[in-house]
Design a protein around this motif. Sequence first.
Motif, PDB file in Angstrom:
ATOM      1  N   PRO A   1     102.802  16.149 -16.873  1.00  0.00           N
ATOM      2  CA  PRO A   1     103.137  14.978 -16.045  1.00  0.00           C
ATOM      3  C   PRO A   1     104.578  14.504 -16.201  1.00  0.00           C
ATOM      4  O   PRO A   1     105.087  13.776 -15.341  1.00  0.00           O
ATOM      5  CB  PRO A   1     102.161  13.902 -16.532  1.00  0.00           C
ATOM      6  N   CYS A   2     105.246  14.886 -17.289  1.00  0.00           N
ATOM      7  CA  CYS A   2     106.642  14.472 -17.489  1.00  0.00           C
ATOM      8  C   CYS A   2     107.586  15.142 -16.502  1.00  0.00           C
ATOM      9  O   CYS A   2     108.676  14.619 -16.227  1.00  0.00           O
ATOM     10  CB  CYS A   2     107.092  14.803 -18.918  1.00  0.00           C
ATOM     11  N   ILE A   3     107.193  16.285 -15.974  1.00  0.00           N
ATOM     12  CA  ILE A   3     108.106  17.083 -15.143  1.00  0.00           C
ATOM     13  C   ILE A   3     108.511  16.338 -13.872  1.00  0.00           C
ATOM     14  O   ILE A   3     109.710  16.124 -13.639  1.00  0.00           O
ATOM     15  CB  ILE A   3     107.471  18.442 -14.811  1.00  0.00           C
ATOM     16  N   PRO A   4     107.565  15.934 -13.005  1.00  0.00           N
ATOM     17  CA  PRO A   4     107.984  15.253 -11.776  1.00  0.00           C
ATOM     18  C   PRO A   4     108.635  13.902 -12.030  1.00  0.00           C
ATOM     19  O   PRO A   4     109.518  13.486 -11.269  1.00  0.00           O
ATOM     20  CB  PRO A   4     106.669  15.104 -11.000  1.00  0.00           C
ATOM     21  N   LEU A   5     108.218  13.223 -13.107  1.00  0.00           N
ATOM     22  CA  LEU A   5     108.798  11.916 -13.387  1.00  0.00           C
ATOM     23  C   LEU A   5     110.271  12.043 -13.758  1.00  0.00           C
ATOM     24  O   LEU A   5     111.109  11.230 -13.330  1.00  0.00           O
ATOM     25  CB  LEU A   5     108.022  11.230 -14.521  1.00  0.00           C
ATOM     26  N   GLN A   6     110.617  13.068 -14.528  1.00  0.00           N
ATOM     27  CA  GLN A   6     112.026  13.282 -14.865  1.00  0.00           C
ATOM     28  C   GLN A   6     112.837  13.711 -13.646  1.00  0.00           C
ATOM     29  O   GLN A   6     114.000  13.324 -13.499  1.00  0.00           O
ATOM     30  CB  GLN A   6     112.139  14.332 -15.973  1.00  0.00           C
ATOM     31  N   LEU A   7     112.230  14.508 -12.768  1.00  0.00           N
ATOM     32  CA  LEU A   7     112.931  14.903 -11.543  1.00  0.00           C
ATOM     33  C   LEU A   7     113.209  13.683 -10.668  1.00  0.00           C
ATOM     34  O   LEU A   7     114.299  13.561 -10.088  1.00  0.00           O
ATOM     35  CB  LEU A   7     112.099  15.934 -10.774  1.00  0.00           C
ATOM     36  N   GLU A   8     112.238  12.779 -10.563  1.00  0.00           N
ATOM     37  CA  GLU A   8     112.452  11.561  -9.772  1.00  0.00           C
ATOM     38  C   GLU A   8     113.526  10.678 -10.397  1.00  0.00           C
ATOM     39  O   GLU A   8     114.351  10.085  -9.690  1.00  0.00           O
ATOM     40  CB  GLU A   8     111.141  10.785  -9.647  1.00  0.00           C
ATOM     41  N   LEU A   9     113.529  10.580 -11.720  1.00  0.00           N
ATOM     42  CA  LEU A   9     114.565   9.795 -12.387  1.00  0.00           C
ATOM     43  C   LEU A   9     115.944  10.398 -12.157  1.00  0.00           C
ATOM     44  O   LEU A   9     116.937   9.681 -12.001  1.00  0.00           O
ATOM     45  CB  LEU A   9     114.267   9.699 -13.884  1.00  0.00           C
TER      46      LEU A   9
END
Length: 457
Positions: A364-372
């Motif tokens: 779940p960290c992957i898309p959140l870091q991409l959005e950030l």
Amino acid sequence: MDQKQNEMEMAMVHLAKPEINDQTDEYKVYTRRYIMASFFAFSTICSSMMFSTCNPIASVLSSIYEIPTFIISLAANGFLLMHPLLTFVQTFIVNQTDISVSLKIGCALTLLGALIRTTTVITERFYTIILGSLVAGMGRPFIINIQANVAKEWFRPEDKTTVMIAFSFIITCSSVFGVIIPGQMFKGYKYETDPEDGKWLTGKLMVVELEIFSAILIPAIFFFRPSPPTPPGPINKSRDEFTYMQSLKMTANNKNFILLFICYSLLMGGFHALAVVISYLFNPFGFTPSQTSFIQSSPIICGFVSSVMYSILIRKYHLNHKKIVLFNLIPVLASLGLSYFALMTESLPLVLSCYSVLGFFVIPCIPLQLELACKVLHPINQTIAVGFLLAGVHIWSFVFGEILSLITHDQNKTQAFYGCLLLFLSFLAAAICFSRVQLPKDEGENTSVNQSIQEGI
């Protein structure tokens, strides 16, 4: 100081160019957005399968072709290395044309690479598999770098995070198909008793995957559509506001993006490198190729569950992305720290538990870091943010994968310990870098603004 200078440069560019209105008379969503998302998702699955084909059977292939294990790893690591080399080309093409052009180029290169790999049936040499992987790797950035564009140009703003989570899960976890197929095809095979059958099985594996890719990628090439004429919400017009070189300069001067770049590279690069050397880590403890494939698929299954759970929670409660990532990195580090001790017990349930926890919290960290990353670079084109982060992942995956392959090539317990230790240190460094990232404005306020805009429409 660098951040202030970067903001001043953005302001100067805005003054030098005519104002562009982000609003349109009408925002519209199209039913075919699900078809376009499916084309992207299945193209990503094919690309990921090309990466992971040889990973679970690396030790067996080393015996079959009588070459060192780090040469076998070149099929996967060389595939990853092509991404950063082609990222600048891909971002330039998208900046000048459309995401459909990018996806079609990526699908064509993936098919060509799969076709080259099948020539191992004739040559009976592993170098043809490496060459095919390199060609397919050239197509990977043309496919996965457009994920943020597909999410933003085809789906409503309030659906973007959910779509990004789904895309990132598919990108990260679709390699499970590339792990399962070779694991099943070589199930029960022993080089000591059937040395000649190994090359025949390898050739058959390459042909089967080419048939799968052809059925998926050829329709994508012909039917994937350009961006819709009417967007589903406010979109970024940076293609008109900034030149390509201005975007690159502002990206390089953005301190927060650099920290996210390092964090994402270490975190996901380490995750990919683990997939490359997992059989070398497990063999000293008596795990079979089928058990290795099963354990390697466990993070994928748990990651699917957590991705669905987090997408619902974020959509309902508007949770802070940075806090979620920081929280998730704690059990990720704990599971990696305990992984070697679980291997020492040679207990399948214990090892399975460690890697399941790893997948549940890291994916779940992957898309959140991409959005950030897209957030800290706004209003620069999202393809640049996503493309550079993924390029960093592939660079570190290649370098770290080769380092781990050299360290663990003798496949003994001492080398497995050093391999696990280096993986832990890579993830720890990622957590430290991420903790230092400062967002330009409160994420919660930004979410509320987006919702107000959408409700007004």
